[in-house]
Design a protein around this motif. Structure first.
Motif, PDB file in Angstrom:
ATOM      1  N   UNK A 109       0.633  -1.169   0.026  1.00  0.00           N
ATOM      2  CA  UNK A 109      -0.195   0.037  -0.059  1.00  0.00           C
ATOM      3  C   UNK A 109       0.868   0.988   0.025  1.00  0.00           C
ATOM      4  N   UNK A 110       0.833   2.381  -0.976  1.00  0.00           N
ATOM      5  CA  UNK A 110       1.411   3.354  -0.802  1.00  0.00           C
ATOM      6  C   UNK A 110       1.157   4.340   0.175  1.00  0.00           C
ATOM      7  N   UNK A 111       0.022   4.083   0.952  1.00  0.00           N
ATOM      8  CA  UNK A 111      -0.190   4.933   2.238  1.00  0.00           C
ATOM      9  C   UNK A 111      -0.928   5.949   1.954  1.00  0.00           C
ATOM     10  N   UNK A 112      -1.308   6.144   0.591  1.00  0.00           N
ATOM     11  CA  UNK A 112      -2.181   7.330   0.400  1.00  0.00           C
ATOM     12  C   UNK A 112      -3.238   6.945  -0.982  1.00  0.00           C
ATOM     13  N   UNK A 113      -4.345   7.505  -1.080  1.00  0.00           N
ATOM     14  CA  UNK A 113      -5.214   7.182  -2.405  1.00  0.00           C
ATOM     15  C   UNK A 113      -4.403   7.058  -3.618  1.00  0.00           C
ATOM     16  N   UNK A 114      -4.761   6.026  -4.339  1.00  0.00           N
ATOM     17  CA  UNK A 114      -4.180   5.803  -5.683  1.00  0.00           C
ATOM     18  C   UNK A 114      -3.747   6.933  -6.632  1.00  0.00           C
ATOM     19  N   UNK A 115      -4.814   7.660  -6.566  1.00  0.00           N
ATOM     20  CA  UNK A 115      -4.465   9.165  -7.605  1.00  0.00           C
ATOM     21  C   UNK A 115      -3.421   9.816  -7.154  1.00  0.00           C
ATOM     22  N   UNK A 116      -3.312   9.922  -5.649  1.00  0.00           N
ATOM     23  CA  UNK A 116      -2.242  10.857  -5.276  1.00  0.00           C
ATOM     24  C   UNK A 116      -0.933  10.285  -5.465  1.00  0.00           C
ATOM     25  N   UNK A 117      -0.973   8.894  -5.255  1.00  0.00           N
ATOM     26  CA  UNK A 117       0.448   7.976  -5.149  1.00  0.00           C
ATOM     27  C   UNK A 117       0.653   8.179  -6.556  1.00  0.00           C
ATOM     28  N   UNK A 176      -0.937  -8.528  -9.318  1.00  0.00           N
ATOM     29  CA  UNK A 176      -1.480  -7.058  -9.414  1.00  0.00           C
ATOM     30  C   UNK A 176      -2.349  -6.813 -10.519  1.00  0.00           C
ATOM     31  N   UNK A 177      -3.353  -7.685 -10.804  1.00  0.00           N
ATOM     32  CA  UNK A 177      -4.219  -7.629 -11.721  1.00  0.00           C
ATOM     33  C   UNK A 177      -5.086  -6.477 -11.591  1.00  0.00           C
ATOM     34  N   UNK A 178      -5.638  -6.084 -10.409  1.00  0.00           N
ATOM     35  CA  UNK A 178      -6.446  -5.111 -10.069  1.00  0.00           C
ATOM     36  C   UNK A 178      -5.840  -3.628 -10.165  1.00  0.00           C
ATOM     37  N   UNK A 179      -4.608  -3.742  -9.646  1.00  0.00           N
ATOM     38  CA  UNK A 179      -3.747  -2.556  -9.700  1.00  0.00           C
ATOM     39  C   UNK A 179      -3.523  -2.036 -11.192  1.00  0.00           C
ATOM     40  N   UNK A 180      -3.100  -3.110 -11.909  1.00  0.00           N
ATOM     41  CA  UNK A 180      -2.829  -2.788 -13.469  1.00  0.00           C
ATOM     42  C   UNK A 180      -4.297  -2.241 -14.114  1.00  0.00           C
ATOM     43  N   UNK A 181      -5.477  -2.721 -13.762  1.00  0.00           N
ATOM     44  CA  UNK A 181      -6.604  -2.165 -14.336  1.00  0.00           C
ATOM     45  C   UNK A 181      -6.696  -0.672 -13.942  1.00  0.00           C
ATOM     46  N   UNK A 182      -6.365  -0.571 -12.789  1.00  0.00           N
ATOM     47  CA  UNK A 182      -6.866   0.880 -12.065  1.00  0.00           C
ATOM     48  C   UNK A 182      -5.888   1.448 -12.585  1.00  0.00           C
ATOM     49  N   UNK A 183      -4.432   1.171 -12.905  1.00  0.00           N
ATOM     50  CA  UNK A 183      -3.610   2.251 -13.789  1.00  0.00           C
ATOM     51  C   UNK A 183      -4.047   2.654 -14.970  1.00  0.00           C
ATOM     52  N   UNK A 184      -4.682   1.632 -15.662  1.00  0.00           N
ATOM     53  CA  UNK A 184      -5.216   1.726 -17.185  1.00  0.00           C
ATOM     54  C   UNK A 184      -6.522   3.061 -17.010  1.00  0.00           C
ATOM     55  N   UNK A 185      -7.226   2.905 -15.923  1.00  0.00           N
ATOM     56  CA  UNK A 185      -8.196   3.795 -15.852  1.00  0.00           C
ATOM     57  C   UNK A 185      -7.750   5.216 -15.513  1.00  0.00           C
ATOM     58  N   UNK A 187      -5.051   6.311 -16.977  1.00  0.00           N
ATOM     59  CA  UNK A 187      -4.392   6.694 -18.390  1.00  0.00           C
ATOM     60  C   UNK A 187      -2.975   6.329 -18.724  1.00  0.00           C
ATOM     61  N   UNK A 188      -2.580   5.277 -17.763  1.00  0.00           N
ATOM     62  CA  UNK A 188      -1.335   4.665 -17.877  1.00  0.00           C
ATOM     63  C   UNK A 188      -1.601   3.531 -18.976  1.00  0.00           C
ATOM     64  N   UNK A 189      -0.386   3.285 -19.750  1.00  0.00           N
ATOM     65  CA  UNK A 189      -0.394   2.279 -21.017  1.00  0.00           C
ATOM     66  C   UNK A 189       0.473   1.457 -20.838  1.00  0.00           C
ATOM     67  N   UNK A 190       0.333   0.022 -20.782  1.00  0.00           N
ATOM     68  CA  UNK A 190       1.314  -1.000 -20.960  1.00  0.00           C
ATOM     69  C   UNK A 190       2.026  -0.924 -22.258  1.00  0.00           C
ATOM     70  N   UNK A 191       3.402  -1.056 -22.114  1.00  0.00           N
ATOM     71  CA  UNK A 191       4.384  -1.003 -23.107  1.00  0.00           C
ATOM     72  C   UNK A 191       4.926  -2.172 -23.514  1.00  0.00           C
ATOM     73  N   UNK A 192       5.537  -2.799 -22.475  1.00  0.00           N
ATOM     74  CA  UNK A 192       6.305  -4.158 -22.765  1.00  0.00           C
ATOM     75  C   UNK A 192       5.851  -5.143 -21.637  1.00  0.00           C
TER      76      UNK A 192
END
Length: 408
Positions: free
Chosen positions: A135-143, A170-179, A181-186
């Protein structure tokens, strides 16, 4: 996993099952002849706005319309490994991080920020990406904002290294990152196997062999033609595909620091009996841009922006003495031995040189108490995957690098 024929079809999952492994049967949009349904197995990563998102083991995501689902249920985690060493993702991720340690590291709660800036760019994504292991210790958007700010302050793009396909990935976290705007490159595979069989690899009985001086450091080797050392010397670096263009003594300190990192690093080389053509070819004879193993190859997709690329010059080119026929790197960390940077000269392919290098490193790791091996390979590099499968490796998980969107 499929639904038994004749079984009653029921939807036994809900949005509260997000994060669990499920199997979902849905009406196929483009059904094959005689097939009206399709089954999807993976982690349920979201369920909203009338759609389910299921992440398969390899990280691909399948979006299913809620009204197309005819049956679904929670299923047990992926079955236990039938062969090879058992390990959860957290253990293996820690071993991998220590075996390719960034020059600069900073904690963000349970996340680890990593940077290795060389001449204004990052040397490999793995040494220049955030590794979320808690856990980053803060809301995901802020982290995520903190991550972007941290890398921007160093002149680097922001990357996150995530994993899918194991019981605690980390499937759930990966989906959240995509939401966000983060994009998988490799993407790449992490493979594991028993170490002892690798230690049996040695000189091939056929074909000319490059014979070097006896091992100068480390346990007595079965194969005296393989030199072992604790640091990457000038000869080793001439073969290493990311440093072959550097002048003698000119490899940046940041690169050397990452290469020499880890609890117990070892470097192996087979010196050349004949001149070589070019530097940087992997264990199965593919071009260095598709090197099979991590750490020194392109399993990270390191040819993209965000890392340091050394330009190949006449150093290590045809007719230049002192360039090894083959090299490899291994880091021993407790029960684990991690293999990387296994590279062979083009004209010396298919003579067992890569296996000789891996065998010598494996024997050294065994002598230090290791029993299990890991490595990384591009998942579409079928030749390399086949080679490592023959050597007893199996896929443990998939890992991916996600890049943050450009600032508005």
């Amino acid at each position: 996993m499929e639904f038994a024929a004749g079984a009653r079809l029921e939807v036994r999952i809900s949005a509260s099952d997000v994060g669990k492994r499920v199997t979902v049967r849905s009406v196929a949009e483009e059904a094959a002849p005689g097939a009206a349904f399709t089954d999807t197995v993976g982690i349920l990563t979201s369920w909203d706005e009338g759609a389910l998102l299921v992440t398969r083991r390899d990280g691909t995501r399948v979006r299913l319309a809620e009204d197309a689902v005819v049956a679904a249920k929670v299923v047990p985690a992926a079955p236990a490994r039938r062969r090879g060493p058992a390990a959860d993702y957290a253990e293996l991720a820690g071993v991998q991080e220590r075996g390719w340690r960034a020059v600069e590291r900073e904690a963000l709660g349970g996340w680890l920020l990593r940077a290795s800036v060389v001449d204004g760019a990052g040397f490999t994504r793995r040494a220049n990406s955030v590794l979320p292991l808690g856990d980053p210790g803060m809301p995901l958007a802020r982290a995520l904002d903190r991550v972007r700010e941290w890398y921007a302050a160093r002149g680097l793009p922001a990357y996150a290294q995530l994993a899918t396909g194991a019981g605690d990935t980390q499937e759930v976290l990966a989906a959240a990152l995509e939401e966000h705007g983060w994009r998988r490159e490799v993407s790449a595979l992490v493979m594991v196997g028993a170490l002892a069989p690798l230690a049996e690899l040695g000189p091939e009985p056929t074909g000319p062999l490059a014979v070097a001086a006896p091992v100068a450091e480390g346990p007595e080797a079965v194969d005296p033609g393989v030199r072992l050392g604790r640091t990457p010397d000038e000869a080793w670096l001439r073969r290493y595909n990311r440093a072959a263009g550097a002048e003698p003594g000119g490899v940046p300190p940041g690169v050397l620091a990452v290469l020499a990192s880890g609890p117990s690093p070892w470097f192996a080389r087979v010196d050349g009996a004949t001149p070589v053509d070019a530097a940087g070819v992997d264990a199965v004879g593919v071009d260095a841009a598709r090197a099979a193993t991590a750490g020194g190859g392109a399993a990270d997709g390191e040819t993209a922006s965000g890392r340091r690329d050394f330009v190949h010059t006449d150093k290590g080119a045809s007719g230049t003495a002192g360039v090894p026929d083959a090299i490899g790197r291994c880091v021993v960390d407790g029960r684990w031995a991690g293999f990387a940077a296994v590279e062979v000269a083009p004209e010396r392919r298919r003579r067992g040189l890569a296996q000789r290098v891996m065998g010598a490193l494996a024997r050294t790791a065994l002598a230090e108490g290791a029993s299990a091996a890991w490595l990384q390979v591009e998942r579409d590099n079928e030749a390399a995957v086949a080679l490592y499968t023959r050597l007893g490796f199996t896929v443990h998980h998939h890992y991916h690098h996600y890049r943050a969107p450009e600032a508005a």
